[in-house]
Design an enzyme around this catalytic site. Sequence first.
Site, mmCIF file in Angstrom:
data_model
loop_
_atom_site.group_PDB
_atom_site.id
_atom_site.type_symbol
_atom_site.label_atom_id
_atom_site.label_comp_id
_atom_site.label_asym_id
_atom_site.label_seq_id
_atom_site.Cartn_x
_atom_site.Cartn_y
_atom_site.Cartn_z
ATOM 1 N N CYS A 89 -15.138 5.495 1.140
ATOM 2 C CA CYS A 89 -14.312 3.960 1.042
ATOM 3 C C CYS A 89 -13.253 4.644 2.464
ATOM 4 C CB CYS A 89 -13.305 4.089 0.182
ATOM 5 S SG CYS A 89 -12.228 5.807 -0.335
ATOM 6 N N HIS A 115 -7.037 0.835 -6.467
ATOM 7 C CA HIS A 115 -7.608 0.529 -4.861
ATOM 8 C C HIS A 115 -8.494 -0.727 -5.371
ATOM 9 C CE1 HIS A 115 -8.005 0.415 -0.810
ATOM 10 N NE2 HIS A 115 -8.707 1.120 -1.026
ATOM 11 N N GLN A 174 -10.898 -2.383 -2.644
ATOM 12 C CA GLN A 174 -11.680 -1.943 -2.522
ATOM 13 C C GLN A 174 -13.065 -1.569 -3.434
ATOM 14 O OE1 GLN A 174 -12.503 0.816 0.540
ATOM 15 N NE2 GLN A 174 -14.125 0.468 -0.064
ATOM 16 N N ARG A 216 0.784 -1.250 0.337
ATOM 17 C CA ARG A 216 -0.125 0.042 0.178
ATOM 18 C C ARG A 216 1.062 1.218 -0.088
ATOM 19 N NH1 ARG A 216 -5.078 1.590 1.876
ATOM 20 N NH2 ARG A 216 -4.790 3.557 2.962
ATOM 21 N N ASP A 227 -15.707 10.328 -1.584
ATOM 22 C CA ASP A 227 -14.114 10.463 -1.175
ATOM 23 C C ASP A 227 -13.883 11.697 -0.423
ATOM 24 O OD1 ASP A 227 -11.891 8.410 -0.011
ATOM 25 O OD2 ASP A 227 -10.790 8.698 -2.273
ATOM 26 N N ARG A 236 -14.399 -4.666 3.263
ATOM 27 C CA ARG A 236 -12.955 -5.294 3.123
ATOM 28 C C ARG A 236 -11.821 -6.064 4.001
ATOM 29 N NH1 ARG A 236 -9.840 -0.702 2.505
ATOM 30 N NH2 ARG A 236 -8.673 -2.473 1.390
#
Length: 355
Positions: free
Chosen positions: A292, A155, A158, A128, A251, A337
């Site tokens: 998210c 991503h 996600q 990440r 987001d 997740r």
Amino acid sequence: MDKIRKQRLRAQGRKASEKRSIMDLKGRDFLKLLDFTPEEIEYLLDLAADLKDKKKKGIPVDTLRGKNVALIFEKTSTRTRCAFEVAAHDLGMGTTYLDPTGSQIGKKESIADTARVLAGMFEGIEYRGFGQDIVEELAKYAGIPVWNGLTNEYHPTQMLADMLTIREHFGDLKGRKLVYMGDARYNMGNSLMIACTKLGMHFVACTTERYFPNAELVALCEKYAQASGGSVTLTEDVEVGTKDADVIYTDVWVSMGEPDEIWEERIRDLTPYKVTAQVMKNAGEKAIFLHCLPAFHDLKTKIGKEMGERFNLTDMEVTDEVFESAQSKVFDEAENRMHTIKAVMVATLGEPEKE
């Protein structure tokens, strides 16, 4: 969680388990959804639903005992770290967390060398951080599965959580309209557009034109949409863009690593695209809200308070009213997740053969 929803999730888990056939993804990297077919993505969602059902029933799935995974976090995270660690531990694996100060990757040791060092000790590597080129290079040299926990461009983990959450709520994905409000140029806008168009959904980027997704990626996703029955729409009109939407998604307006001076510009440009009660009303009663996380929906965080005082705000990309409403499914999404990341690890490290 209400009784009816629990029953629905159990039923979906049973159906996923019954219809799911094992698809061979062993040894594959999970770097971006562009690398996967719609059938492979659906398989991962089915596997996640099955694993979630087993966890809720207390059925152990520690089929990867004796294996270990490295978790490289150049950008810190609550959900991604916890999801990978809990998922790995549920599967019987050990984890080693490497924070921004915990490895020499890219500093004293090249990415290629780091990949080969870790590959000798671990069965999988999560990364990440920043550029997609870093996770791609890790995968090139590691020779073991590498999983993208987030880069500037994509991503993918996600996306699986988002799609599972939408499918759990509505019972399907195909034909659903998802509207992304905010800066659609980076990982979330890119990845949602890819996921939606591969799975037959209608993707709308609702933002000012300068924040539209990359034209080349839009063209590619339009081809996916032609094959799947989905569509891509780019609009600056909030009323038109959000009308009759199934999902309203947003987001944070400023991502980790961006300079502080960006805040004023983003607040000015994106305030018209804040998710408000009026936006949700325009979408309709059936619409759900996703994010998210983390979200600036109040002033109860250090950065939120600082920016609130600096710009005279009480919220940013979403109002607290919407965030805390019954239409908000952000915490179901956050839980998913873990279930979807578990599916990725099971699939790429090797799902046990069915007897």
